[in-house]
Design a protein around this motif. Structure first.
Motif, PDB file in Angstrom:
ATOM      1  N   LEU A  42       9.101 -11.827 -41.485  1.00 43.69           N
ATOM      2  CA  LEU A  42       9.504 -10.912 -42.459  1.00 43.69           C
ATOM      3  C   LEU A  42       9.431 -11.005 -43.653  1.00 43.69           C
ATOM      4  O   LEU A  42       9.362 -10.206 -44.058  1.00 43.69           O
ATOM      5  CB  LEU A  42      11.041 -11.314 -41.983  1.00 43.69           C
ATOM      6  CG  LEU A  42      12.096 -10.525 -42.350  1.00 43.69           C
ATOM      7  CD1 LEU A  42      11.905  -9.169 -42.139  1.00 43.69           C
ATOM      8  CD2 LEU A  42      13.785 -11.001 -41.735  1.00 43.69           C
ATOM      9  N   VAL A  99      20.896 -11.231 -40.398  1.00 42.31           N
ATOM     10  CA  VAL A  99      19.969 -10.917 -40.935  1.00 42.31           C
ATOM     11  C   VAL A  99      19.424  -9.865 -40.181  1.00 42.31           C
ATOM     12  O   VAL A  99      19.045  -8.529 -40.433  1.00 42.31           O
ATOM     13  CB  VAL A  99      18.747 -11.808 -40.269  1.00 42.31           C
ATOM     14  CG1 VAL A  99      16.468 -11.636 -40.798  1.00 42.31           C
ATOM     15  CG2 VAL A  99      18.558 -13.592 -41.089  1.00 42.31           C
ATOM     16  N   PRO A 100      19.399  -9.210 -38.719  1.00 39.44           N
ATOM     17  CA  PRO A 100      19.319  -7.814 -38.632  1.00 39.44           C
ATOM     18  C   PRO A 100      20.487  -6.745 -38.897  1.00 39.44           C
ATOM     19  O   PRO A 100      19.610  -5.509 -38.506  1.00 39.44           O
ATOM     20  CB  PRO A 100      19.146  -8.506 -36.454  1.00 39.44           C
ATOM     21  CG  PRO A 100      19.718 -10.331 -36.545  1.00 39.44           C
ATOM     22  CD  PRO A 100      19.418 -10.861 -37.956  1.00 39.44           C
ATOM     23  N   TRP A 103      19.141  -6.000 -42.180  1.00 36.73           N
ATOM     24  CA  TRP A 103      18.048  -4.942 -41.404  1.00 36.73           C
ATOM     25  C   TRP A 103      18.656  -3.863 -41.225  1.00 36.73           C
ATOM     26  O   TRP A 103      18.280  -2.903 -41.875  1.00 36.73           O
ATOM     27  CB  TRP A 103      17.303  -5.809 -41.379  1.00 36.73           C
ATOM     28  CG  TRP A 103      15.923  -4.968 -40.479  1.00 36.73           C
ATOM     29  CD1 TRP A 103      14.661  -5.030 -41.292  1.00 36.73           C
ATOM     30  CD2 TRP A 103      15.716  -3.604 -39.322  1.00 36.73           C
ATOM     31  NE1 TRP A 103      13.912  -4.092 -40.933  1.00 36.73           N
ATOM     32  CE2 TRP A 103      14.715  -3.400 -39.439  1.00 36.73           C
ATOM     33  CE3 TRP A 103      16.120  -3.914 -38.559  1.00 36.73           C
ATOM     34  CZ2 TRP A 103      13.987  -2.427 -38.699  1.00 36.73           C
ATOM     35  CZ3 TRP A 103      15.867  -3.115 -37.481  1.00 36.73           C
ATOM     36  CH2 TRP A 103      14.788  -2.719 -37.742  1.00 36.73           C
ATOM     37  N   LEU A 108      17.963  -5.257 -46.218  1.00 41.32           N
ATOM     38  CA  LEU A 108      17.876  -6.795 -46.175  1.00 41.32           C
ATOM     39  C   LEU A 108      16.965  -7.128 -47.314  1.00 41.32           C
ATOM     40  O   LEU A 108      15.901  -5.935 -47.205  1.00 41.32           O
ATOM     41  CB  LEU A 108      17.115  -6.934 -44.822  1.00 41.32           C
ATOM     42  CG  LEU A 108      16.921  -8.112 -44.876  1.00 41.32           C
ATOM     43  CD1 LEU A 108      17.576  -9.206 -44.891  1.00 41.32           C
ATOM     44  CD2 LEU A 108      16.404  -8.063 -43.825  1.00 41.32           C
ATOM     45  N   PRO A 176      12.960  -8.721 -37.748  1.00 39.14           N
ATOM     46  CA  PRO A 176      14.696  -8.760 -37.407  1.00 39.14           C
ATOM     47  C   PRO A 176      14.990  -8.793 -35.960  1.00 39.14           C
ATOM     48  O   PRO A 176      16.184  -9.402 -36.519  1.00 39.14           O
ATOM     49  CB  PRO A 176      14.796  -7.306 -38.523  1.00 39.14           C
ATOM     50  CG  PRO A 176      13.270  -7.278 -39.077  1.00 39.14           C
ATOM     51  CD  PRO A 176      12.890  -7.560 -38.199  1.00 39.14           C
TER      52      PRO A 176
END
Length: 427
Positions: A42, A99-100, A103, A108, A176
Protein backbone atom coordinates in the motif's frame (compact mmCIF):
# COMPACT_ATOMS: atom_id res chain seq x y z
CA UNK A 1 -0.32 -47.19 37.18
CA UNK A 2 3.22 -46.19 38.15
CA UNK A 3 3.95 -42.99 40.00
CA UNK A 4 5.88 -41.57 37.02
CA UNK A 5 2.98 -42.17 34.67
CA UNK A 6 0.48 -40.73 37.15
CA UNK A 7 2.61 -37.59 37.56
CA UNK A 8 3.01 -37.09 33.83
CA UNK A 9 1.24 -33.86 32.77
CA UNK A 10 -1.67 -34.07 30.36
CA UNK A 11 -0.77 -33.60 26.70
CA UNK A 12 -1.30 -30.06 25.47
CA UNK A 13 -3.25 -31.60 22.59
CA UNK A 14 -5.88 -32.51 25.18
CA UNK A 15 -5.71 -29.25 27.08
CA UNK A 16 -8.85 -27.49 25.86
CA UNK A 17 -7.91 -24.24 27.58
CA UNK A 18 -4.51 -24.03 25.89
CA UNK A 19 -6.02 -25.08 22.56
CA UNK A 20 -8.59 -22.28 22.78
CA UNK A 21 -5.91 -19.63 23.28
CA UNK A 22 -3.69 -21.29 20.67
CA UNK A 23 -6.41 -21.32 18.01
CA UNK A 24 -7.10 -17.63 18.49
CA UNK A 25 -3.41 -16.78 18.23
CA UNK A 26 -3.08 -18.92 15.11
CA UNK A 27 -5.76 -16.88 13.36
CA UNK A 28 -4.34 -13.53 14.47
CA UNK A 29 -0.84 -14.53 13.37
CA UNK A 30 -2.24 -15.54 10.00
CA UNK A 31 -3.88 -12.13 9.66
CA UNK A 32 -0.70 -10.40 10.81
CA UNK A 33 1.15 -11.96 7.89
CA UNK A 34 -1.41 -10.60 5.44
CA UNK A 35 -1.14 -7.07 6.82
CA UNK A 36 2.66 -7.37 6.99
CA UNK A 37 2.55 -7.66 3.20
CA UNK A 38 -0.42 -5.37 2.49
CA UNK A 39 0.86 -2.30 4.35
CA UNK A 40 4.26 -2.10 2.54
CA UNK A 41 2.54 -2.71 -0.82
CA UNK A 42 0.00 0.00 0.00
CA UNK A 43 2.77 2.44 0.94
CA UNK A 44 5.16 1.69 -1.93
CA UNK A 45 2.82 1.07 -4.87
CA UNK A 46 -0.44 2.90 -4.09
CA UNK A 47 0.77 5.84 -2.01
CA UNK A 48 4.19 6.07 -3.76
CA UNK A 49 6.05 6.58 -0.49
CA UNK A 50 9.67 7.72 -0.59
CA UNK A 51 12.51 5.88 1.11
CA UNK A 52 12.31 8.27 4.05
CA UNK A 53 8.53 7.87 4.35
CA UNK A 54 8.91 4.09 4.34
CA UNK A 55 11.47 4.49 7.13
CA UNK A 56 9.01 6.63 9.11
CA UNK A 57 6.25 4.07 8.60
CA UNK A 58 8.43 1.23 9.86
CA UNK A 59 9.64 3.34 12.77
CA UNK A 60 6.06 4.21 13.76
CA UNK A 61 5.14 0.54 13.94
CA UNK A 62 7.77 -0.23 16.58
CA UNK A 63 8.30 3.17 18.24
CA UNK A 64 6.12 2.17 21.17
CA UNK A 65 8.66 -0.41 22.33
CA UNK A 66 11.13 2.44 22.85
CA UNK A 67 8.66 4.96 24.28
CA UNK A 68 6.35 2.91 26.54
CA UNK A 69 8.07 -0.48 26.58
CA UNK A 70 9.48 -0.25 30.11
CA UNK A 71 6.46 1.18 31.97
CA UNK A 72 4.23 -1.23 30.03
CA UNK A 73 5.98 -4.15 31.67
CA UNK A 74 5.48 -2.71 35.16
CA UNK A 75 1.81 -1.98 34.43
CA UNK A 76 1.24 -5.43 32.96
CA UNK A 77 2.64 -7.12 36.08
CA UNK A 78 -0.14 -5.34 38.01
CA UNK A 79 -2.89 -6.60 35.70
CA UNK A 80 -4.30 -9.86 34.38
CA UNK A 81 -2.24 -10.49 31.28
CA UNK A 82 -5.08 -12.20 29.45
CA UNK A 83 -7.26 -9.12 29.97
CA UNK A 84 -4.52 -6.89 28.59
CA UNK A 85 -4.32 -9.08 25.48
CA UNK A 86 -8.10 -8.88 25.01
CA UNK A 87 -8.09 -5.08 25.06
CA UNK A 88 -5.02 -4.93 22.80
CA UNK A 89 -6.75 -7.10 20.21
CA UNK A 90 -9.78 -4.79 20.25
CA UNK A 91 -7.63 -1.68 19.74
CA UNK A 92 -5.65 -3.30 16.91
CA UNK A 93 -8.82 -4.37 15.11
CA UNK A 94 -10.32 -0.88 15.28
CA UNK A 95 -7.08 0.83 14.22
CA UNK A 96 -6.64 -1.40 11.17
CA UNK A 97 -10.28 -1.05 10.18
CA UNK A 98 -9.72 2.68 9.60
CA UNK A 99 -7.36 1.94 6.69
CA UNK A 100 -9.95 0.58 4.23
CA UNK A 101 -12.48 3.18 5.44
CA UNK A 102 -10.11 6.08 4.72
CA UNK A 103 -9.18 4.51 1.38
CA UNK A 104 -12.84 4.11 0.40
CA UNK A 105 -13.48 7.76 1.27
CA UNK A 106 -10.45 8.82 -0.78
CA UNK A 107 -8.69 10.34 2.23
CA UNK A 108 -5.90 7.81 2.79
CA UNK A 109 -2.42 9.30 2.87
CA UNK A 110 0.95 8.02 4.06
CA UNK A 111 0.60 10.14 7.21
CA UNK A 112 -2.68 8.41 8.04
CA UNK A 113 -0.91 5.09 7.62
CA UNK A 114 1.86 6.25 9.97
CA UNK A 115 -0.72 7.30 12.59
CA UNK A 116 -2.44 3.91 12.38
CA UNK A 117 0.96 2.23 12.75
CA UNK A 118 1.64 4.24 15.92
CA UNK A 119 -1.66 3.24 17.57
CA UNK A 120 -1.28 -0.35 16.39
CA UNK A 121 2.27 -0.43 17.75
CA UNK A 122 1.25 0.74 21.22
CA UNK A 123 -1.40 -1.99 21.43
CA UNK A 124 1.14 -4.52 20.17
CA UNK A 125 3.58 -3.62 22.95
CA UNK A 126 1.00 -4.48 25.57
CA UNK A 127 -0.13 -7.59 23.71
CA UNK A 128 3.34 -8.99 23.03
CA UNK A 129 4.72 -8.46 26.53
CA UNK A 130 1.61 -10.12 27.97
CA UNK A 131 1.75 -12.89 25.38
CA UNK A 132 5.32 -13.80 26.26
CA UNK A 133 4.42 -13.72 29.96
CA UNK A 134 1.13 -15.64 30.00
CA UNK A 135 2.34 -19.14 29.09
CA UNK A 136 3.47 -20.05 32.65
CA UNK A 137 -0.07 -19.31 33.90
CA UNK A 138 -1.63 -21.58 31.28
CA UNK A 139 0.53 -24.72 31.40
CA UNK A 140 2.73 -26.54 33.96
CA UNK A 141 6.39 -25.48 34.11
CA UNK A 142 7.56 -28.70 32.47
CA UNK A 143 5.41 -27.96 29.42
CA UNK A 144 6.53 -24.35 28.86
CA UNK A 145 9.07 -25.29 26.10
CA UNK A 146 6.44 -27.47 24.38
CA UNK A 147 3.87 -24.69 24.56
CA UNK A 148 6.34 -22.14 23.17
CA UNK A 149 7.28 -24.57 20.40
CA UNK A 150 3.64 -25.01 19.43
CA UNK A 151 3.00 -21.27 19.44
CA UNK A 152 6.13 -20.62 17.35
CA UNK A 153 5.23 -23.44 14.94
CA UNK A 154 1.82 -21.89 14.41
CA UNK A 155 3.40 -18.56 13.68
CA UNK A 156 5.55 -20.17 11.02
CA UNK A 157 2.59 -22.03 9.52
CA UNK A 158 0.83 -18.69 9.29
CA UNK A 159 3.99 -17.30 7.72
CA UNK A 160 3.86 -19.99 5.03
CA UNK A 161 0.27 -19.45 3.95
CA UNK A 162 -0.30 -15.85 5.03
CA UNK A 163 1.97 -13.91 2.65
CA UNK A 164 1.04 -16.04 -0.38
CA UNK A 165 -2.68 -15.65 0.29
CA UNK A 166 -2.07 -12.01 1.18
CA UNK A 167 -0.45 -11.45 -2.21
CA UNK A 168 -3.41 -13.12 -3.88
CA UNK A 169 -5.91 -11.03 -1.88
CA UNK A 170 -4.02 -7.85 -2.75
CA UNK A 171 -4.20 -8.78 -6.43
CA UNK A 172 -7.96 -9.49 -6.22
CA UNK A 173 -9.19 -6.97 -3.63
CA UNK A 174 -6.37 -4.36 -3.51
CA UNK A 175 -4.16 -3.83 -0.48
CA UNK A 176 -6.57 -1.70 1.63
CA UNK A 177 -9.35 -4.28 1.47
CA UNK A 178 -6.94 -7.13 2.17
CA UNK A 179 -6.34 -5.48 5.56
CA UNK A 180 -9.95 -6.33 6.47
CA UNK A 181 -8.94 -10.00 6.63
CA UNK A 182 -6.58 -9.16 9.49
CA UNK A 183 -9.31 -7.22 11.28
CA UNK A 184 -11.40 -10.40 11.25
CA UNK A 185 -8.58 -12.49 12.70
CA UNK A 186 -8.03 -10.05 15.59
CA UNK A 187 -11.73 -10.27 16.39
CA UNK A 188 -11.38 -14.08 16.44
CA UNK A 189 -8.38 -13.78 18.79
CA UNK A 190 -10.41 -11.44 21.01
CA UNK A 191 -13.17 -14.05 21.31
CA UNK A 192 -10.73 -16.93 21.95
CA UNK A 193 -9.00 -15.02 24.75
CA UNK A 194 -12.36 -14.24 26.35
CA UNK A 195 -13.02 -17.99 26.44
CA UNK A 196 -9.57 -18.86 27.84
CA UNK A 197 -8.96 -19.33 31.55
CA UNK A 198 -5.68 -18.76 33.37
CA UNK A 199 -4.32 -19.31 36.87
CA UNK A 200 -2.71 -15.91 37.28
CA UNK A 201 -3.16 -14.17 40.62
CA UNK A 202 -2.52 -10.43 40.62
CA UNK A 203 -0.87 -8.93 43.68
CA UNK A 204 -3.13 -6.67 45.79
CA UNK A 205 -2.93 -2.97 45.00
CA UNK A 206 -1.36 -2.16 48.37
CA UNK A 207 1.58 -4.43 47.52
CA UNK A 208 2.42 -2.57 44.32
CA UNK A 209 5.78 -0.87 44.33
CA UNK A 210 6.32 2.63 42.89
CA UNK A 211 6.50 2.54 39.10
CA UNK A 212 10.16 3.53 38.76
CA UNK A 213 11.20 1.00 41.38
CA UNK A 214 9.22 -1.70 39.56
CA UNK A 215 10.89 -0.82 36.26
CA UNK A 216 14.30 -0.84 37.91
CA UNK A 217 13.70 -4.28 39.38
CA UNK A 218 12.93 -5.66 35.93
CA UNK A 219 16.06 -4.11 34.44
CA UNK A 220 18.22 -5.36 37.28
CA UNK A 221 16.86 -8.86 36.83
CA UNK A 222 17.78 -8.87 33.13
CA UNK A 223 21.16 -7.15 33.30
CA UNK A 224 22.16 -8.80 36.55
CA UNK A 225 22.16 -12.19 34.84
CA UNK A 226 25.24 -12.85 32.70
CA UNK A 227 23.33 -15.11 30.32
CA UNK A 228 20.47 -12.69 29.75
CA UNK A 229 22.91 -9.81 29.20
CA UNK A 230 24.54 -11.63 26.32
CA UNK A 231 21.22 -12.74 24.83
CA UNK A 232 19.99 -9.14 24.90
CA UNK A 233 23.23 -7.97 23.26
CA UNK A 234 22.97 -10.40 20.36
CA UNK A 235 19.24 -9.86 19.83
CA UNK A 236 19.49 -6.08 20.07
CA UNK A 237 22.38 -5.69 17.62
CA UNK A 238 20.78 -8.18 15.24
CA UNK A 239 17.48 -6.28 15.30
CA UNK A 240 19.27 -2.97 14.80
CA UNK A 241 20.99 -3.97 11.58
CA UNK A 242 18.35 -6.35 10.22
CA UNK A 243 15.79 -3.53 10.54
CA UNK A 244 18.03 -1.33 8.40
CA UNK A 245 18.05 -4.03 5.71
CA UNK A 246 14.39 -5.03 5.92
CA UNK A 247 13.10 -1.45 5.91
CA UNK A 248 14.44 -1.13 2.38
CA UNK A 249 13.42 -4.64 1.31
CA UNK A 250 9.91 -3.81 -0.03
CA UNK A 251 11.34 -0.99 -2.15
CA UNK A 252 14.11 -3.31 -3.36
CA UNK A 253 11.70 -6.11 -4.30
CA UNK A 254 8.84 -4.06 -5.71
CA UNK A 255 10.70 -1.18 -7.39
CA UNK A 256 14.32 -2.15 -8.01
CA UNK A 257 13.70 -5.77 -8.98
CA UNK A 258 10.24 -5.08 -10.38
CA UNK A 259 8.70 -8.14 -8.76
CA UNK A 260 4.97 -8.26 -8.04
CA UNK A 261 3.29 -8.29 -4.61
CA UNK A 262 2.39 -11.91 -5.31
CA UNK A 263 6.08 -12.75 -5.85
CA UNK A 264 7.04 -10.95 -2.63
CA UNK A 265 4.39 -12.96 -0.80
CA UNK A 266 5.78 -16.20 -2.23
CA UNK A 267 9.30 -15.26 -1.07
CA UNK A 268 8.07 -14.75 2.48
CA UNK A 269 5.91 -17.89 2.38
CA UNK A 270 8.69 -20.16 1.15
CA UNK A 271 11.05 -18.63 3.68
CA UNK A 272 8.58 -19.30 6.48
CA UNK A 273 8.87 -23.02 5.76
CA UNK A 274 12.34 -22.72 7.24
CA UNK A 275 10.83 -21.30 10.42
CA UNK A 276 8.37 -24.17 10.68
CA UNK A 277 11.15 -26.71 10.22
CA UNK A 278 13.26 -24.79 12.74
CA UNK A 279 10.51 -24.99 15.35
CA UNK A 280 10.05 -28.71 14.68
CA UNK A 281 13.79 -29.39 14.74
CA UNK A 282 14.59 -27.40 17.88
CA UNK A 283 14.01 -30.26 20.39
CA UNK A 284 16.20 -32.58 18.30
CA UNK A 285 18.96 -29.99 17.87
CA UNK A 286 18.90 -29.24 21.59
CA UNK A 287 19.28 -32.95 22.39
CA UNK A 288 22.10 -33.22 19.84
CA UNK A 289 24.30 -30.20 20.64
CA UNK A 290 22.81 -29.02 23.94
CA UNK A 291 20.58 -26.13 24.94
CA UNK A 292 23.45 -23.74 25.65
CA UNK A 293 25.30 -24.36 22.38
CA UNK A 294 22.14 -24.00 20.31
CA UNK A 295 22.15 -20.26 21.07
CA UNK A 296 25.53 -19.34 19.47
CA UNK A 297 25.04 -21.82 16.61
CA UNK A 298 21.72 -20.26 15.65
CA UNK A 299 23.10 -16.71 16.07
CA UNK A 300 25.91 -17.45 13.62
CA UNK A 301 23.34 -18.76 11.16
CA UNK A 302 21.04 -15.75 11.07
CA UNK A 303 23.87 -13.20 11.15
CA UNK A 304 25.76 -14.71 8.20
CA UNK A 305 22.72 -15.39 6.00
CA UNK A 306 21.80 -11.70 6.11
CA UNK A 307 24.51 -11.10 3.48
CA UNK A 308 22.28 -12.78 0.88
CA UNK A 309 19.96 -9.74 0.81
CA UNK A 310 22.37 -7.24 -0.81
CA UNK A 311 24.10 -10.02 -2.76
CA UNK A 312 20.79 -10.52 -4.59
CA UNK A 313 21.28 -7.06 -6.11
CA UNK A 314 24.54 -8.23 -7.73
CA UNK A 315 22.75 -11.02 -9.60
CA UNK A 316 19.19 -9.86 -10.47
CA UNK A 317 18.63 -12.94 -12.64
CA UNK A 318 18.81 -15.20 -9.58
CA UNK A 319 17.58 -12.66 -7.04
CA UNK A 320 14.36 -14.56 -6.40
CA UNK A 321 16.00 -17.85 -5.29
CA UNK A 322 18.62 -15.94 -3.28
CA UNK A 323 15.91 -14.07 -1.40
CA UNK A 324 14.02 -17.31 -0.78
CA UNK A 325 17.20 -18.98 0.53
CA UNK A 326 17.92 -16.03 2.81
CA UNK A 327 14.40 -16.02 4.20
CA UNK A 328 14.42 -19.81 4.69
CA UNK A 329 17.71 -20.04 6.60
CA UNK A 330 17.05 -16.88 8.61
CA UNK A 331 13.64 -18.16 9.69
CA UNK A 332 15.06 -21.58 10.66
CA UNK A 333 17.88 -20.19 12.78
CA UNK A 334 15.82 -17.39 14.35
CA UNK A 335 13.17 -19.88 15.46
CA UNK A 336 15.81 -22.16 16.98
CA UNK A 337 17.32 -19.18 18.80
CA UNK A 338 13.98 -17.79 20.00
CA UNK A 339 12.49 -21.02 21.30
CA UNK A 340 15.61 -21.81 23.33
CA UNK A 341 16.23 -18.37 24.78
CA UNK A 342 12.58 -17.42 25.41
CA UNK A 343 11.93 -20.73 27.20
CA UNK A 344 15.07 -20.16 29.27
CA UNK A 345 13.94 -16.65 30.24
CA UNK A 346 10.47 -17.82 31.22
CA UNK A 347 11.87 -20.75 33.18
CA UNK A 348 14.18 -18.80 35.47
CA UNK A 349 12.08 -15.65 35.99
CA UNK A 350 9.64 -15.42 38.93
CA UNK A 351 6.05 -15.05 37.74
CA UNK A 352 5.72 -11.66 39.41
CA UNK A 353 8.60 -10.38 37.26
CA UNK A 354 7.65 -11.95 33.94
CA UNK A 355 6.03 -8.84 32.51
CA UNK A 356 8.88 -6.57 33.56
CA UNK A 357 11.50 -9.05 32.37
CA UNK A 358 9.91 -9.32 28.92
CA UNK A 359 9.31 -5.58 28.75
CA UNK A 360 12.94 -4.87 29.70
CA UNK A 361 14.17 -7.26 27.04
CA UNK A 362 11.76 -5.89 24.45
CA UNK A 363 12.72 -2.30 25.32
CA UNK A 364 16.35 -3.11 24.55
CA UNK A 365 15.96 -5.40 21.55
CA UNK A 366 12.94 -3.74 19.94
CA UNK A 367 13.67 -0.20 21.11
CA UNK A 368 16.52 -0.01 18.61
CA UNK A 369 14.18 -0.80 15.72
CA UNK A 370 12.47 2.60 15.28
CA UNK A 371 15.90 4.26 15.39
CA UNK A 372 17.15 1.76 12.80
CA UNK A 373 14.11 2.31 10.58
CA UNK A 374 14.63 6.08 10.66
CA UNK A 375 18.32 5.57 9.90
CA UNK A 376 17.41 3.29 7.01
CA UNK A 377 15.06 5.91 5.57
CA UNK A 378 17.76 8.57 5.78
CA UNK A 379 20.50 6.31 4.42
CA UNK A 380 18.21 5.09 1.65
CA UNK A 381 17.47 8.64 0.53
CA UNK A 382 21.16 9.58 0.76
CA UNK A 383 23.07 6.50 -0.43
CA UNK A 384 20.37 4.43 -2.12
CA UNK A 385 18.52 1.23 -1.29
CA UNK A 386 21.23 -1.36 -1.99
CA UNK A 387 24.12 0.40 -0.16
CA UNK A 388 21.83 0.75 2.86
CA UNK A 389 21.13 -2.98 2.76
CA UNK A 390 24.89 -3.68 2.66
CA UNK A 391 25.32 -1.60 5.82
CA UNK A 392 22.61 -3.68 7.51
CA UNK A 393 24.06 -6.99 6.39
CA UNK A 394 27.67 -6.25 7.37
CA UNK A 395 26.66 -4.75 10.70
CA UNK A 396 24.54 -7.81 11.45
CA UNK A 397 27.65 -10.00 11.46
CA UNK A 398 28.68 -8.37 14.74
CA UNK A 399 25.53 -9.50 16.53
CA UNK A 400 26.59 -13.12 17.09
CA UNK A 401 29.73 -12.09 18.99
CA UNK A 402 27.89 -11.58 22.31
CA UNK A 403 26.86 -15.23 22.55
CA UNK A 404 29.72 -16.76 20.54
CA UNK A 405 32.37 -15.33 22.89
CA UNK A 406 30.87 -16.33 26.19
CA UNK A 407 29.84 -19.23 28.41
CA UNK A 408 27.35 -20.84 26.03
CA UNK A 409 29.79 -22.97 24.02
CA UNK A 410 30.92 -24.79 27.16
CA UNK A 411 27.38 -25.57 28.33
CA UNK A 412 25.09 -28.31 27.19
CA UNK A 413 22.34 -27.19 29.57
CA UNK A 414 21.42 -23.70 30.72
CA UNK A 415 20.61 -23.10 34.42
CA UNK A 416 17.24 -24.60 35.27
CA UNK A 417 16.89 -23.59 38.92
CA UNK A 418 15.90 -20.11 40.01
CA UNK A 419 18.60 -20.14 42.66
CA UNK A 420 21.29 -20.27 39.98
CA UNK A 421 19.87 -17.25 38.23
CA UNK A 422 19.52 -15.42 41.52
CA UNK A 423 23.16 -16.13 42.30
CA UNK A 424 24.22 -14.60 39.00
CA UNK A 425 21.93 -11.59 39.47
CA UNK A 426 23.45 -10.78 42.87
CA UNK A 427 27.00 -10.67 41.62
Amino acid sequence: MSQSVAARPRSLWRDRNFLTMWSGQALSQFGEQITGLAIPVLAVLLLHATEFEVGLLNAAGVAAFLVVGLPAGAWIDRMRKRHVMIWADAVRAVALATVPVLWWLGWLDIWHLIAVALVFGIATVFFDVSYQSIVPSLVPAAQIPEANGKLESTQQLAGIAGPAIGGWLIGILTAPLAVLATVGTYIASFIALCLTRDTEVVAPRDEHEPLLRSIGEGLRWVFGNRYLRRIVGTTGVSNLFSTISFTMLPIFILRDLGLSPEAMGVIFSLGAIGGLLGAMATPHIVRWIGEGRAIPVSAIGFSVIGLFLPVAALAPAVAFPLLVAQSFVASFTVLLYNIVQVSFRQRITPKRLLGRMNASVRFCVWGVMPLAALAAGGLGAWLGVVPTMWIGAIGGLVSAAFVVFGPFWAMRELPAALEEADADASR
